[in-house]
Write an enzyme that holds these catalytic residues in place. Structure first.
Site, PDB file in Angstrom:
ATOM      1  N   ALA A  34       0.776  -1.156   0.145  1.00 19.20           N
ATOM      2  CA  ALA A  34       0.047   0.355  -0.009  1.00 19.20           C
ATOM      3  C   ALA A  34       0.972   1.015  -0.170  1.00 19.20           C
ATOM      4  O   ALA A  34       2.062   1.050   0.371  1.00 19.20           O
ATOM      5  CB  ALA A  34      -1.253  -0.233   1.042  1.00 19.20           C
ATOM      6  N   GLY A  66       0.866  -4.772   0.950  1.00 26.48           N
ATOM      7  CA  GLY A  66      -0.465  -4.788   0.088  1.00 26.48           C
ATOM      8  C   GLY A  66      -0.372  -5.194  -1.157  1.00 26.48           C
ATOM      9  O   GLY A  66      -1.520  -6.156  -1.970  1.00 26.48           O
ATOM     10  N   GLU A  97      -0.573  -9.307  -0.172  1.00 25.14           N
ATOM     11  CA  GLU A  97      -2.272  -9.284  -0.134  1.00 25.14           C
ATOM     12  C   GLU A  97      -2.668  -9.526  -1.493  1.00 25.14           C
ATOM     13  O   GLU A  97      -4.155 -10.258  -1.621  1.00 25.14           O
ATOM     14  CB  GLU A  97      -2.244  -8.142   0.807  1.00 25.14           C
ATOM     15  CG  GLU A  97      -1.857  -8.270   1.930  1.00 25.14           C
ATOM     16  CD  GLU A  97      -2.082  -7.819   3.199  1.00 25.14           C
ATOM     17  OE1 GLU A  97      -1.784  -6.664   3.106  1.00 25.14           O
ATOM     18  OE2 GLU A  97      -2.729  -7.471   4.227  1.00 25.14           O
ATOM     19  N   GLU A 101       5.158  -4.912   6.909  1.00 25.96           N
ATOM     20  CA  GLU A 101       4.059  -3.701   8.121  1.00 25.96           C
ATOM     21  C   GLU A 101       4.809  -3.452   9.365  1.00 25.96           C
ATOM     22  O   GLU A 101       5.061  -2.298   9.395  1.00 25.96           O
ATOM     23  CB  GLU A 101       2.689  -4.328   8.266  1.00 25.96           C
ATOM     24  CG  GLU A 101       2.436  -4.047   6.566  1.00 25.96           C
ATOM     25  CD  GLU A 101       1.813  -5.966   6.206  1.00 25.96           C
ATOM     26  OE1 GLU A 101       2.960  -6.534   5.904  1.00 25.96           O
ATOM     27  OE2 GLU A 101       1.338  -5.192   4.890  1.00 25.96           O
TER      28      GLU A 101
HETATM   29  N1  CAA Z   1       4.918   2.984  -0.723  1.00 23.88           N
HETATM   30  C1  CAA Z   1       5.048   4.407  -1.514  1.00 23.88           C
HETATM   31  N2  CAA Z   1       6.432   4.024  -2.132  1.00 23.88           N
HETATM   32  C2  CAA Z   1       6.907   3.197  -2.012  1.00 23.88           C
HETATM   33  C3  CAA Z   1       6.376   2.352  -1.613  1.00 23.88           C
HETATM   34  C4  CAA Z   1       5.395   1.986  -0.356  1.00 23.88           C
HETATM   35  N3  CAA Z   1       4.700   0.139  -0.271  1.00 23.88           N
HETATM   36  N4  CAA Z   1       7.758   1.399  -2.121  1.00 23.88           N
HETATM   37  C5  CAA Z   1       8.067   1.787  -2.802  1.00 23.88           C
HETATM   38  N5  CAA Z   1       8.122   3.187  -3.055  1.00 23.88           N
HETATM   39  C6  CAA Z   1       8.261   3.794  -4.125  1.00 23.88           C
HETATM   40  C7  CAA Z   1      10.123   4.888  -3.150  1.00 23.88           C
HETATM   41  O1  CAA Z   1       9.879   5.357  -2.619  1.00 23.88           O
HETATM   42  C8  CAA Z   1      11.163   4.607  -3.998  1.00 23.88           C
HETATM   43  O2  CAA Z   1      10.336   6.175  -4.372  1.00 23.88           O
HETATM   44  P1  CAA Z   1      11.635   7.739  -4.725  1.00 23.88           P
HETATM   45  O3  CAA Z   1      12.047   7.771  -5.566  1.00 23.88           O
HETATM   46  O4  CAA Z   1      10.709   9.077  -4.988  1.00 23.88           O
HETATM   47  O5  CAA Z   1      11.850   8.084  -3.458  1.00 23.88           O
HETATM   48  C9  CAA Z   1      10.413   4.085  -5.160  1.00 23.88           C
HETATM   49  O6  CAA Z   1       9.407   3.980  -5.203  1.00 23.88           O
HETATM   50  C10 CAA Z   1      11.189   3.884  -5.108  1.00 23.88           C
HETATM   51  O7  CAA Z   1      11.974   2.747  -3.553  1.00 23.88           O
HETATM   52  P2  CAA Z   1      13.372   2.540  -3.186  1.00 23.88           P
HETATM   53  O8  CAA Z   1      14.344   3.480  -4.026  1.00 23.88           O
HETATM   54  O9  CAA Z   1      12.881   1.768  -1.642  1.00 23.88           O
HETATM   55  O10 CAA Z   1      13.863   1.282  -3.851  1.00 23.88           O
HETATM   56  P3  CAA Z   1      14.756   0.452  -3.040  1.00 23.88           P
HETATM   57  O11 CAA Z   1      15.005  -0.777  -3.855  1.00 23.88           O
HETATM   58  O12 CAA Z   1      15.987   0.950  -2.275  1.00 23.88           O
HETATM   59  O13 CAA Z   1      14.050  -0.877  -1.816  1.00 23.88           O
HETATM   60  C11 CAA Z   1      12.043  -1.965  -1.253  1.00 23.88           C
HETATM   61  C12 CAA Z   1      13.383  -1.686  -2.484  1.00 23.88           C
HETATM   62  C13 CAA Z   1      12.871  -2.859  -1.193  1.00 23.88           C
HETATM   63  C14 CAA Z   1      10.940  -3.095  -2.417  1.00 23.88           C
HETATM   64  C15 CAA Z   1      11.630  -0.960  -0.423  1.00 23.88           C
HETATM   65  O14 CAA Z   1      10.815   0.453  -1.942  1.00 23.88           O
HETATM   66  C16 CAA Z   1      10.826  -1.254   0.299  1.00 23.88           C
HETATM   67  O15 CAA Z   1      11.043  -1.385   1.788  1.00 23.88           O
HETATM   68  N6  CAA Z   1       8.999  -0.504  -0.026  1.00 23.88           N
HETATM   69  C17 CAA Z   1       7.916  -0.417   1.329  1.00 23.88           C
HETATM   70  C18 CAA Z   1       8.074  -1.799   1.151  1.00 23.88           C
HETATM   71  C19 CAA Z   1       6.179  -2.211   2.545  1.00 23.88           C
HETATM   72  O16 CAA Z   1       7.009  -1.686   3.588  1.00 23.88           O
HETATM   73  N7  CAA Z   1       5.749  -2.027   1.980  1.00 23.88           N
HETATM   74  C20 CAA Z   1       4.623  -2.546   2.771  1.00 23.88           C
HETATM   75  C21 CAA Z   1       3.760  -1.644   2.852  1.00 23.88           C
HETATM   76  S1  CAA Z   1       2.373  -1.342   4.319  1.00 23.88           S
HETATM   77  C22 CAA Z   1       0.967  -2.178   3.644  1.00 23.88           C
HETATM   78  O17 CAA Z   1       1.145  -2.249   2.301  1.00 23.88           O
HETATM   79  C23 CAA Z   1      -0.266  -1.737   4.316  1.00 23.88           C
HETATM   80  C24 CAA Z   1      -1.367  -2.673   4.137  1.00 23.88           C
HETATM   81  O18 CAA Z   1      -0.832  -4.367   4.366  1.00 23.88           O
HETATM   82  C25 CAA Z   1      -2.286  -1.877   3.445  1.00 23.88           C
END
Ligand code: CAA
Length: 260
Positions: free
Chosen positions: A66, A111, A114, A134
């Site tokens: 998400a 998400g 999911e 999360e």
């Molecule tokens: N939401 C919003 N933006 C996201 C995102 C997310 N879930 N995941 C990645 N992005 C964005 C980053 O902010 C980044 O944007 P900018 O270039 O503008 O800075 C872009 O995508 C590229 O990401 P990274 O630079 O972080 O890429 P990376 O290769 O270094 O890392 C990754 C990849 C490990 C997937 C890392 O992006 C990450 O950890 N993302 C978040 C994953 C996460 O925590 N997901 C769970 C979200 S909570 C949820 O989903 C709740 C639910 O159950 C409903």
């Protein structure tokens, strides 16, 4: 219909729906969720479509979760509302009267995992990584992960993934039953399409009832579930596909199913 964050392509009875926000690793914001709901519901009504594939744009991510920037300022009521929206969309996919295959081309986190769980079958590319991270953000899975993950891979493994936020690679996902198969990234969509076309070549009414029997029966006790299966089995005998499928077997020829 035009979507801002989705691509849709339909060919040979198979729809490929691509989540298309590659700059945010295809993260699901409200707009994307609403588009996904609308697109999936439309495919459910579309007689030219027998099977749906969901994938992510680019080579890095299926869906990285998400959208964290959209969630960060939410209060408790908004958070609950966002989860409810996610649940509605995932339920639309899970209950679609057609098979849905997740072609997981990279990160399937939060998400995104999911979303893959709401699909019927998951095919992972060799660079795929699954996880429910999360806890790293101070929340729990909110789009059904606490419910669908343990139902698929068992309570113990699901708790480990959800409590640690650890990711598993494609081979480990396959080993624990989270992925049905693993393919090289370059072959992923082709593999998903072949599976979709194979399913599309079968009696569609029977495929649909098979999905209903599994999805609904698993929430019943065994006796009720068997009764439910018997009811659906009986309905099959009122279809042209059953007559044709069995007649074709007896005449030693391929069946010509009509989905009726
Ligand atoms: N939401 C919003 N933006 C996201 C995102 C997310 N879930 N995941 C990645 N992005 C964005 C980053 O902010 C980044 O944007 P900018 O270039 O503008 O800075 C872009 O995508 C590229 O990401 P990274 O630079 O972080 O890429 P990376 O290769 O270094 O890392 C990754 C990849 C490990 C997937 C890392 O992006 C990450 O950890 N993302 C978040 C994953 C996460 O925590 N997901 C769970 C979200 S909570 C949820 O989903 C709740 C639910 O159950 C409903």
């Amino acid at each position: 219909m035009d979507f801002k964050n989705l691509l849709l392509e339909i060919a040979e009875g198979v729809a490929v729906l691509t989540i298309n926000r590659p700059k945010a690793l295809n993260a699901l914001n409200e707009e994307t969720l609403l588009e996904l709901e609308c697109a999936v519901a439309g495919l459910g009504e579309n007689r030219d479509v027998s099977c749906v594939i969901i994938t992510g744009a680019g080579e890095k991510a299926f869906v990285a979760g998400a959208d964290i920037s959209a969630m960060q300022p939410l209060d408790a009521a908004d958070g609950r509302r966002f989860a409810k929206l996610g649940h509605r969309v995932m339920a639309t996919i899970e209950k679609l009267p057609k098979p849905v295959i997740a072609a997981v081309n990279g990160f399937a986190l939060g998400g995104g995992c999911e979303l893959a769980l709401a699909c019927d079958i998951r095919i992972a590319s060799d660079n795929a990584r699954f996880g429910q991270p999360e806890v790293n953000l101070g929340v729990i899975p909110g789009f059904g992960g606490t419910q669908r993950l343990p139902r698929l891979i068992g309570k113990g493994r699901a708790k480990e993934l959800i409590f640690t936020g650890d990711m598993v690679d494609a081979q480990e996902a396959y080993r624990i039953g989270l992925a049905n198969k693993v393919t090289p990234l370059a072959d992923l969509l082709q593999t998903a399409r072949e599976l979709a076309r194979k399913i599309a070549s079968k009696g569609q009414y029977a495929v649909r009832l098979g999905k209903e029997a599994i999805n609904n029966g698993l929430d019943m006790d065994q006796d009720k579930a068997n009764q439910y299966e018997a009811d659906l089995f009986g309905i099959c005998f009122a279809t042209a596909d059953q007559k044709e499928g069995m007649q074709a077997f007896l005449e030693k020829r391929p069946a010509k199913f009509t989905g009726m």
